[in-house]
Design a protein around this motif. Structure first.
Motif, PDB file in Angstrom:
ATOM      1  N   LEU A   1     -33.423  23.297 -27.232  1.00  0.00           N
ATOM      2  CA  LEU A   1     -34.145  24.512 -26.849  1.00  0.00           C
ATOM      3  C   LEU A   1     -33.414  25.246 -25.735  1.00  0.00           C
ATOM      4  CD1 LEU A   1     -36.561  26.297 -27.290  1.00  0.00           C
ATOM      5  CD2 LEU A   1     -37.836  24.875 -25.704  1.00  0.00           C
ATOM      6  N   SER A   2     -32.865  24.524 -24.779  1.00  0.00           N
ATOM      7  CA  SER A   2     -32.116  25.151 -23.701  1.00  0.00           C
ATOM      8  C   SER A   2     -30.879  25.879 -24.242  1.00  0.00           C
ATOM      9  CB  SER A   2     -31.707  24.097 -22.681  1.00  0.00           C
ATOM     10  OG  SER A   2     -30.953  24.682 -21.647  1.00  0.00           O
ATOM     11  N   THR A   3     -30.161  25.248 -25.158  1.00  0.00           N
ATOM     12  CA  THR A   3     -28.994  25.889 -25.768  1.00  0.00           C
ATOM     13  C   THR A   3     -29.400  27.121 -26.558  1.00  0.00           C
ATOM     14  OG1 THR A   3     -27.930  23.743 -25.934  1.00  0.00           O
ATOM     15  CG2 THR A   3     -27.012  25.506 -27.277  1.00  0.00           C
ATOM     16  N   LEU A   4     -30.522  27.027 -27.277  1.00  0.00           N
ATOM     17  CA  LEU A   4     -31.016  28.168 -28.048  1.00  0.00           C
ATOM     18  C   LEU A   4     -31.427  29.323 -27.138  1.00  0.00           C
ATOM     19  CD1 LEU A   4     -31.354  28.731 -31.051  1.00  0.00           C
ATOM     20  CD2 LEU A   4     -33.714  27.982 -30.852  1.00  0.00           C
ATOM     21  N   LEU A   5     -32.052  29.010 -25.993  1.00  0.00           N
ATOM     22  CA  LEU A   5     -32.414  30.049 -25.018  1.00  0.00           C
ATOM     23  C   LEU A   5     -31.166  30.724 -24.452  1.00  0.00           C
ATOM     24  CD1 LEU A   5     -35.351  28.448 -23.045  1.00  0.00           C
ATOM     25  CD2 LEU A   5     -35.411  30.604 -24.274  1.00  0.00           C
ATOM     26  N   THR A   6     -30.131  29.958 -24.180  1.00  0.00           N
ATOM     27  CA  THR A   6     -28.880  30.526 -23.673  1.00  0.00           C
ATOM     28  C   THR A   6     -28.272  31.473 -24.705  1.00  0.00           C
ATOM     29  OG1 THR A   6     -28.492  28.543 -22.371  1.00  0.00           O
ATOM     30  CG2 THR A   6     -26.596  29.961 -22.781  1.00  0.00           C
ATOM     31  N   LEU A   7     -28.277  31.060 -25.966  1.00  0.00           N
ATOM     32  CA  LEU A   7     -27.768  31.915 -27.044  1.00  0.00           C
ATOM     33  C   LEU A   7     -28.583  33.198 -27.154  1.00  0.00           C
ATOM     34  CD1 LEU A   7     -26.015  32.407 -29.619  1.00  0.00           C
ATOM     35  CD2 LEU A   7     -27.849  31.249 -30.873  1.00  0.00           C
ATOM     36  N   GLN A   8     -29.910  33.072 -27.083  1.00  0.00           N
ATOM     37  CA  GLN A   8     -30.756  34.254 -27.198  1.00  0.00           C
ATOM     38  C   GLN A   8     -30.550  35.207 -26.020  1.00  0.00           C
ATOM     39  OE1 GLN A   8     -35.042  33.917 -26.814  1.00  0.00           O
ATOM     40  NE2 GLN A   8     -35.282  35.226 -28.606  1.00  0.00           N
TER      41      GLN A   8
ATOM     42  N   VAL B   1     -26.748  21.262 -35.995  1.00  0.00           N
ATOM     43  CA  VAL B   1     -27.963  21.197 -35.203  1.00  0.00           C
ATOM     44  C   VAL B   1     -29.038  20.620 -36.112  1.00  0.00           C
ATOM     45  CG1 VAL B   1     -29.632  22.494 -33.868  1.00  0.00           C
ATOM     46  CG2 VAL B   1     -27.267  23.258 -33.952  1.00  0.00           C
ATOM     47  N   THR B   2     -29.646  19.521 -35.705  1.00  0.00           N
ATOM     48  CA  THR B   2     -30.640  18.853 -36.535  1.00  0.00           C
ATOM     49  C   THR B   2     -31.997  18.924 -35.865  1.00  0.00           C
ATOM     50  OG1 THR B   2     -28.971  17.321 -37.346  1.00  0.00           O
ATOM     51  CG2 THR B   2     -31.262  16.703 -37.675  1.00  0.00           C
TER      52      THR B   2
ATOM     53  N   PHE C   1     -28.831  22.548 -39.505  1.00  0.00           N
ATOM     54  CA  PHE C   1     -28.223  23.874 -39.441  1.00  0.00           C
ATOM     55  C   PHE C   1     -26.769  23.718 -39.014  1.00  0.00           C
ATOM     56  CE2 PHE C   1     -32.707  24.344 -38.612  1.00  0.00           C
ATOM     57  CZ  PHE C   1     -33.066  25.354 -39.490  1.00  0.00           C
ATOM     58  N   ARG C   2     -25.913  24.599 -39.471  1.00  0.00           N
ATOM     59  CA  ARG C   2     -24.493  24.517 -39.114  1.00  0.00           C
ATOM     60  C   ARG C   2     -24.248  24.903 -37.666  1.00  0.00           C
ATOM     61  NH1 ARG C   2     -22.134  28.241 -43.540  1.00  0.00           N
ATOM     62  NH2 ARG C   2     -24.228  29.009 -43.373  1.00  0.00           N
ATOM     63  N   SER C   3     -25.111  25.780 -37.126  1.00  0.00           N
ATOM     64  CA  SER C   3     -24.898  26.259 -35.756  1.00  0.00           C
ATOM     65  C   SER C   3     -26.218  26.752 -35.174  1.00  0.00           C
ATOM     66  CB  SER C   3     -23.868  27.391 -35.746  1.00  0.00           C
ATOM     67  OG  SER C   3     -24.372  28.483 -36.486  1.00  0.00           O
TER      68      SER C   3
END
Length: 141
Positions: A78-85, A3-4, A19-21
């Motif tokens: 950001l959408s992927t990060l929100l899903t993870l959170q 993730v850049t 980041f690696r993930s």
């Protein structure tokens, strides 16, 4: 999967943060950036919110400030990060509320009209839950 975040400096120099993930990115955000003067956990860090149509809105971290560093995050990141959170929050809820199997115990009424409930979990731990907050009947109309 890397993730850049694209970095933009006020002086014109660019240096990306890789980041690696996404979990690593979320841990970095909570460890390095304060919100309202406090460090947050991955479950309580405010990333933004989703609209009914699935788009991201609110205070989103499209631009993350840390001192003079500035990173840009795409809407997809950001959408992927929100899903993870969201998934992490559900996991935390399961660990603290569902897995312990809290059982209601004694209800304690107090003179200030508040009521507390003592709950016990499957391992013998207890917690107190306030059912009714204190109130003063003398000042009600």
């Amino acid at each position: 999967m890397a993730v850049t975040l694209v970095a933009v400096f006020p002086g014109g120099r660019d240096e990306d943060k890789v980041f690696r993930s996404y979990p690593e990115l979320l841990r970095w955000l909570t460890a390095t950036i304060q919100q309202a003067g406090w460090h947050r956990t991955p479950a309580t860090f405010y990333l933004g919110s989703r609209n009914r149509d699935g788009t991201v809105s609110g205070y989103s971290l499209h631009v993350i400030n840390q001192g003079v560093w500035r990173w840009r995050m795409t809407a997809e990141q950001l959408s992927t990060l929100l899903t993870l959170q969201d998934r992490y929050r559900r996991y935390c809820h399961y660990l603290t509320e569902v897995l312990p199997d809290w059982q209601d115990g004694e209800r304690i009424p107090y003179m200030d009209n508040s009521v507390e409930l003592i709950q016990t979990n499957r391992w013998g731990g207890t917690r107190t839950v306030t059912l009714t907050i204190p109130s003063d009947e003398r000042h009600t109309a």
